[in-house]
Design a protein around this motif. Structure first.
Motif, short mmCIF file in Angstrom:
data_model
loop_
_atom_site.label_atom_id
_atom_site.label_comp_id
_atom_site.label_asym_id
_atom_site.label_seq_id
_atom_site.Cartn_x
_atom_site.Cartn_y
_atom_site.Cartn_z
N UNK A 116 0.82 -1.21 0.00
CA UNK A 116 0.00 0.00 0.00
C UNK A 116 0.86 1.26 0.00
N UNK A 117 1.87 1.28 0.84
CA UNK A 117 2.74 2.45 0.94
C UNK A 117 3.45 2.71 -0.40
N UNK A 118 4.00 1.67 -0.99
CA UNK A 118 4.71 1.81 -2.26
C UNK A 118 3.75 2.30 -3.34
N UNK A 119 2.57 1.71 -3.39
CA UNK A 119 1.58 2.08 -4.40
C UNK A 119 1.14 3.53 -4.23
N UNK A 120 0.86 3.92 -3.01
CA UNK A 120 0.41 5.29 -2.76
C UNK A 120 1.51 6.30 -3.07
N UNK A 121 2.74 6.02 -2.65
CA UNK A 121 3.83 6.95 -2.93
C UNK A 121 4.11 7.05 -4.42
N UNK A 122 3.97 5.93 -5.13
CA UNK A 122 4.16 5.96 -6.57
C UNK A 122 3.07 6.81 -7.24
N UNK A 123 1.83 6.67 -6.76
CA UNK A 123 0.73 7.47 -7.30
C UNK A 123 0.93 8.95 -6.98
N UNK A 124 1.38 9.26 -5.76
CA UNK A 124 1.66 10.66 -5.40
C UNK A 124 2.77 11.24 -6.28
#
Length: 168
Positions: free
Chosen positions: A101-109
């Motif tokens: 989740x963290x990786x996905x969210x940071x990538x989206x940000x």
């Protein structure tokens, strides 16, 4: 700088350094750049500590310095990229655990434009009011509302979440 001023700055830096780093990391998505942004922010505060230390909302002032430093750096990096002077940065994993989740969210940000990312981080991570974010970024509250709405829609799209306004 007098001894008392120096001590009060050291106390402030020790107490707020981690918070500045976390916000910087959310803004830029890179541990090294986040450390640099936090240190640059503290250096700028130190240079004007006598005036800054008398401010009623020192943390808000520090966030303003951090955000404007980030946006200025983003403008310089964009110009350097256009001129072919800066290679694209390699992917980096976030500190403290590689949860999906963290990786996905940071990538989206990271895919958001710098100003939109700054608005989302300040509005929803720092939990600042629309008016405060508008003051920090030098724009109108309406701009913050519309840009945050568009940025959240892009994040939802990137994360594969249905729009809350889509027909059921």
């Amino acid at each position: 700088m007098r001894g008392h001023d120096e001590l009060s700055f050291e106390e402030y830096a020790a107490g707020s350094g981690r918070r500045l780093y976390r916000t910087a990391y959310l803004l830029c998505g890179d541990t090294h750049r986040a450390e640099d942004l936090a240190q640059t922010t503290l250096a700028k505060l130190f240079a004007h500590w006598r005036r800054a230390s008398r401010m009623e909302h020192l943390d808000a002032y520090a966030r303003t310095v951090l955000t404007r430093t980030f946006l200025g750096e983003q403008r310089r990096r964009a110009v350097a990229r256009r001129l072919g002077m800066l290679a694209s940065r390699p992917e980096e994993s976030p500190p403290g655990g590689d949860t999906d989740l963290r990786v996905t969210l940071l990538h989206a940000l990271d895919r958001l434009p710098a100003r939109a990312r700054a608005m989302v981080v300040l509005r929803y991570w720092e939990d600042l009011s629309v008016e405060t974010v508008a003051d920090l970024l030098g724009c109108s509250p309406g701009t913050v509302k519309s840009q945050c709405s568009r940025a959240l829609a892009r994040l939802r799209e990137q994360l594969g979440e249905p729009s809350p306004y889509a027909p059921v």
